[in-house]
Enzyme design. Structure first.
Site, PDB file in Angstrom:
ATOM      1  N   LYS A 184       0.974  -1.108   0.047  1.00 48.00           N
ATOM      2  CA  LYS A 184      -0.154   0.070  -0.225  1.00 48.00           C
ATOM      3  C   LYS A 184       0.759   1.299   0.095  1.00 48.00           C
ATOM      4  CE  LYS A 184      -2.098  -1.504   3.714  1.00 48.00           C
ATOM      5  NZ  LYS A 184      -1.600  -2.734   3.969  1.00 48.00           N
ATOM      6  N   THR A 185       1.819   1.205   0.846  1.00 53.45           N
ATOM      7  CA  THR A 185       2.841   2.479   0.916  1.00 53.45           C
ATOM      8  C   THR A 185       3.676   2.442  -0.198  1.00 53.45           C
ATOM      9  OG1 THR A 185       2.963   2.046   3.315  1.00 53.45           O
ATOM     10  CG2 THR A 185       4.416   3.668   2.304  1.00 53.45           C
ATOM     11  N   ASP A 223      -1.689   6.705   6.166  1.00 55.81           N
ATOM     12  CA  ASP A 223      -1.629   5.442   6.319  1.00 55.81           C
ATOM     13  C   ASP A 223      -2.634   5.230   7.547  1.00 55.81           C
ATOM     14  OD1 ASP A 223      -0.814   2.792   6.302  1.00 55.81           O
ATOM     15  OD2 ASP A 223       1.188   3.074   7.037  1.00 55.81           O
ATOM     16  N   THR A 247      -5.970  -1.374   6.680  1.00 60.10           N
ATOM     17  CA  THR A 247      -5.849  -2.993   6.741  1.00 60.10           C
ATOM     18  C   THR A 247      -7.118  -3.310   6.858  1.00 60.10           C
ATOM     19  OG1 THR A 247      -5.220  -2.494   8.847  1.00 60.10           O
ATOM     20  CG2 THR A 247      -3.559  -3.053   7.849  1.00 60.10           C
ATOM     21  N   ARG A 281       6.734  -7.923   2.562  1.00 62.34           N
ATOM     22  CA  ARG A 281       7.650  -7.139   3.532  1.00 62.34           C
ATOM     23  C   ARG A 281       8.267  -8.421   4.407  1.00 62.34           C
ATOM     24  NH1 ARG A 281       4.338  -3.938   7.006  1.00 62.34           N
ATOM     25  NH2 ARG A 281       5.066  -1.902   5.578  1.00 62.34           N
TER      26      ARG A 281
END
Ligand code: ADP
Length: 334
Positions: free
Chosen positions: A64-65, A109, A158, A217
């Site tokens: 997402k980031t 975020d 999320t 990640r």
């Protein structure tokens, strides 16, 4: 590129930044999402309009980031980053809103954790590029309207279900990020090993990918560990054998489950007879925040059918038993 950050999770974010793709074409996987964003970027440039506001949702670590940082690069504009928990009151948003440039991106975020008052303050900014500021108090209070530069808000969450309806409706695009395939994660491992000047075999990349919970990640952090292991114990090259030994030592099992995953499944099976059990009870027993369980641990266990969700709580599936080397309970007689 100008990046302003504030809020929790900054350390993780800095760590992520080093390996993050810079342009859409460097983003691996999520092809459908990337293609739609490419169209939106091209349109924004041709029409000379800011990109419409975009909401990304999906479990942590799926990009997402990454998308939020890639888009301003594609647009040639600046980026400011903050997060829902850092925005306790409307005034906390002011520095970001007054720093906007024409067409620039503001990334929030964990936008589902923004308080309602801040949410309401941001609506006119999203709709009309304007904010209403109340000056003074009581009888003498007056509202002034301030015009903002036309900008793009990118939100990440999320839990899209926790976002209010009005907030969700103000995003022009909603993009849901899914877990990655083993091949995609293997490509990410190969590309990032090259960025870290670390030789890696294709079999080793696949081994890392199979054991990374479908999450870039996680693949990156397993790669970092394996790289250290290869340097310390071997000649620095990551072979399949080295990757196996490194991940075994990190207590990542052959299916890629880590200690928390196994703790979760053990608790569900050994203490709660395989469920159904509420997430709060599990969280209290494991001694982790229930948000961590539902945001970070469960999505992958659900998707891989280790567990399932019933109206009365979480239930262990046969795969959970075999992952722990246990026999599933015999089916109840009818
Ligand atoms: P999120 O914001 O969803 O929690 P991030 O965007 O921070 O996840 O991604 C975590 C890390 O994973 C990033 O540093 C990046 O290196 C890597 N990553 C995520 N998505 C991709 C992708 N599609 N291709 C390559 N690397 C990715």
């Amino acid at each position: 590129e100008k990046v302003i950050t504030s809020g929790p999770g900054d350390e993780q974010k800095k760590h992520d930044a080093a390996l993050r793709p810079k342009l859409l074409k460097e983003v691996i996987g999520q092809r459908k999402v990337a293609e739609r964003l490419e169209i939106a970027v091209r349109a924004s440039k041709k029409l000379n309009e800011p990109l419409g506001h975009i909401l990304f949702d999906g479990p942590p670590g799926l990009g997402k980031t990454t998308f939020a940082t890639v888009l301003p690069n594609e647009l040639g504009t600046s980026l400011q980053m903050t997060s829902g928990p850092a925005l306790a009151k409307p005034a906390d948003l002011l520095p970001f809103l007054t720093n906007l440039e024409e067409g620039s991106v503001l990334f929030i975020d964990e936008i589902h954790r923004m308080p309602r008052v801040v949410e309401e303050f941001i609506y006119p900014a999203m709709e009309d590029f304007r904010i209403d500021i109340v000056l003074g108090e009581g009888m003498s209070a007056r509202t002034i309207s301030m015009t903002l530069k036309r900008f793009t808000l990118i939100g990440a969450t999320t839990r899209s279900g926790m976002l209010s309806g009005p907030m969700r409706d103000r995003f022009k695009m909603h993009e849901h990020l899914e877990f990655y395939s083993v091949d995609e994660l293997a490509t990410i491992a190969t590309v990032n090993a090259a960025k870290l000047n670390t030789p890696i075999t294709s079999q080793a990349s696949l081994e890392l990918a199979r054991r990374s919970r479908g999450t870039p990640r996680v693949a990156n952090s397993r790669l970092h560990w394996t790289r250290s292991f290869a340097a310390a114990q071997h000649d620095g090259t990551i072979t399949e054998e080295v990757a196996r030994a490194a991940l075994d030592m990190a207590e990542v099992d052959r299916d890629g489950l880590d200690k928390n995953d196994r703790k979760y499944l053990e608790t569900l099976i050994d203490l709660y007879g395989g469920g159904p059990t509420g997430v709060e009870a599990l969280a209290a027993t494991i001694n982790l925040a229930s948000d961590t369980l539902s945001d970070e641990i469960e999505p992958y266990l659900l998707r891989e059918q280790y567990i399932t969700r019933s109206p009365r709580g979480r239930v262990a599936m046969p795969r959970a038993y075999s992952a722990l080397g246990k026999l599933p309970p015999a089916p109840k007689p009818k």
